[in-house]
Motif scaffolding. Structure first.
Motif, short mmCIF file in Angstrom:
data_model
loop_
_atom_site.label_atom_id
_atom_site.label_comp_id
_atom_site.label_asym_id
_atom_site.label_seq_id
_atom_site.Cartn_x
_atom_site.Cartn_y
_atom_site.Cartn_z
N VAL A 65 28.98 11.92 65.92
CA VAL A 65 30.10 12.13 64.99
C VAL A 65 31.32 11.32 65.41
CG1 VAL A 65 29.40 14.46 64.25
CG2 VAL A 65 30.83 14.19 66.29
N HIS A 66 32.22 11.12 64.45
CA HIS A 66 33.49 10.43 64.72
C HIS A 66 34.57 11.43 65.15
CE1 HIS A 66 36.54 7.37 64.51
NE2 HIS A 66 37.14 7.92 63.48
N HIS A 67 34.63 12.55 64.46
CA HIS A 67 35.56 13.63 64.83
C HIS A 67 34.72 14.74 65.47
CE1 HIS A 67 37.69 11.98 61.06
NE2 HIS A 67 38.33 11.50 62.11
N GLY A 68 34.90 14.92 66.78
CA GLY A 68 33.96 15.74 67.55
C GLY A 68 34.15 17.25 67.48
N ALA A 98 32.46 9.77 69.14
CA ALA A 98 33.17 8.51 69.42
C ALA A 98 34.30 8.36 68.42
CB ALA A 98 32.22 7.33 69.33
N HIS A 99 35.53 8.54 68.90
CA HIS A 99 36.69 8.47 68.00
C HIS A 99 37.33 7.08 68.07
CE1 HIS A 99 40.98 9.57 66.91
NE2 HIS A 99 40.29 9.64 65.79
N LEU A 100 38.42 6.91 68.83
CA LEU A 100 39.06 5.59 68.87
C LEU A 100 38.13 4.48 69.36
CD1 LEU A 100 42.79 6.28 69.93
CD2 LEU A 100 41.78 6.13 67.65
N THR A 180 41.94 2.67 59.45
CA THR A 180 41.15 3.69 58.76
C THR A 180 41.65 5.09 59.13
OG1 THR A 180 39.53 3.71 60.54
CG2 THR A 180 39.11 2.20 58.71
N GLY A 181 41.17 6.08 58.41
CA GLY A 181 41.60 7.47 58.69
C GLY A 181 43.05 7.67 58.28
N ALA A 182 43.76 8.45 59.09
CA ALA A 182 45.17 8.77 58.79
C ALA A 182 46.07 7.62 59.24
CB ALA A 182 45.55 10.08 59.47
N GLY A 224 40.78 6.68 51.32
CA GLY A 224 40.13 7.93 51.71
C GLY A 224 39.83 7.97 53.20
N HIS A 225 40.27 9.05 53.84
CA HIS A 225 40.02 9.21 55.29
C HIS A 225 38.51 9.22 55.53
CE1 HIS A 225 41.60 11.13 59.22
NE2 HIS A 225 40.39 10.69 59.42
N TYR A 226 37.83 10.02 54.75
CA TYR A 226 36.38 10.16 54.94
C TYR A 226 35.65 8.84 54.69
CZ TYR A 226 31.63 11.86 54.50
OH TYR A 226 30.29 12.04 54.67
N THR A 228 36.57 5.73 54.58
CA THR A 228 36.82 4.61 55.50
C THR A 228 36.23 4.85 56.89
OG1 THR A 228 39.01 5.48 56.13
CG2 THR A 228 38.95 3.88 54.33
N GLU A 229 35.90 6.11 57.18
CA GLU A 229 35.34 6.39 58.51
C GLU A 229 33.84 6.69 58.48
OE1 GLU A 229 38.34 8.88 60.53
OE2 GLU A 229 39.31 6.97 61.04
N THR A 230 33.21 6.40 57.33
CA THR A 230 31.74 6.48 57.27
C THR A 230 31.12 5.21 57.86
OG1 THR A 230 31.71 5.45 55.08
CG2 THR A 230 31.69 7.86 55.14
ZN LIG Z 1 39.77 10.07 61.44
#
Ligand SMILES: [Zn+2]
Length: 257
Positions: A65-68, A98-100, A180-182, A224-226, A228-230
């Motif tokens: 996942v991106h947001h854990g 894995a986020h940043l 991407t995201g916020a 879109g946050h979602y 762009t982070e797919t």
């Molecule tokens: Zn995000």
């Protein structure tokens, strides 16, 4: 069939997972272990009951996942938190986050992949965070309307809608920044202005970001946050399939934002 350790070592190295600064709750890397080998991998933007159940439904032994799992901080493991953890442990599913490191990766990152998806070639970084640039920037000469169309297609693919600040139909984008995201806030707009960026492409941002952008003559495309982070987690799934022969499935659970 690779072991969990093999996959985790590969991901840690590829993403430089422990060398990149992040928010404390991101807890990048392996967040929940399983007992053995991995034949199926599930990827998702967010850790949630729906994506945990989706991973189990796909017969995956690893959910990336991106947001854990720890995004909302220290919380008692009760109610939905208990249910989803039990679901994962009962089905021997590991979780990796894995986020940043995934936002900023030069090949697999959300930002570089969004640029490519929009037909843009990055030539520099954007949005400084401690020692890293999270986003990308570059130059082009493209009608802003065309960029908005392309960003709108991505948003629609994940049941979102592109929102933009107003712009003239014949306006052209010459210098752009992506986060991407916020990605839209006072700080990113200030940095955009300093870099002479005329078009900022982000996932989402607060109302005041649109007001401030107009004052600064910057157009913001909120794709879109979602959506762009797919891009990053899906690319990771494809890479693991190519490299290790594991099956990989993207668990699509749009947040609506
Ligand atoms: Zn995000």
């Amino acid at each position: 069939m690779p072991s969990l350790t093999t996959l985790v070592d590969f991901l840690d190295t590829t993403l430089n997972i422990h060398g990149i600064p992040d928010y404390p709750n991101a807890v990048n890397g392996l967040e929940l272990e399983n007992l053995g080998d991995v034949t199926r991998v599930a990827t998702a933007v967010d850790f949630s009951s729906a994506t945990a159940e989706g991973a189990v439904g796909q017969g995956a032994q690893l959910l990336i996942v991106h947001h854990g799992m720890f995004w909302s901080g220290v919380q008692p493991i009760t109610a939905h938190r208990h249910r989803r953890l039990r679901t994962l442990i009962n089905n021997d599913v590991a979780v990796y986050s894995a986020h940043l490191p995934l936002d900023m990766h030069p090949d697999l990152g959300n930002n570089v992949l969004l640029a490519r998806r929009l037909g843009l070639q990055p030539s520099g970084g954007f949005l400084r965070y401690q020692t890293i640039d999270v986003g990308v920037s570059g130059e082009c000469d493209i009608p802003t309307r065309l960029l908005a169309e392309r960003a709108g297609d991505l948003a629609a693919e994940f049941r979102g809608t592109l929102v933009t600040t107003p712009f003239a139909s014949d306006r052209r984008t010459r210098r752009w920044g992506i986060c991407t995201g916020a990605g839209a806030d006072s700080r990113s707009l200030e940095e955009a202005a300093q870099k002479g960026i005329d078009t900022l492409i982000v996932g989402e941002g607060p109302h005041h970001s649109a007001v401030q952008a107009r004052e600064m003559d910057i157009v913001v495309l909120y794709a879109g946050h979602y959506a762009t982070e797919t891009l990053g987690v899906r690319a990771l799934g494809t890479l693991l399939t190519e490299r290790f022969g594991v099956t990989s499935t993207f668990i699509d659970v749009p947040s609506g934002l």
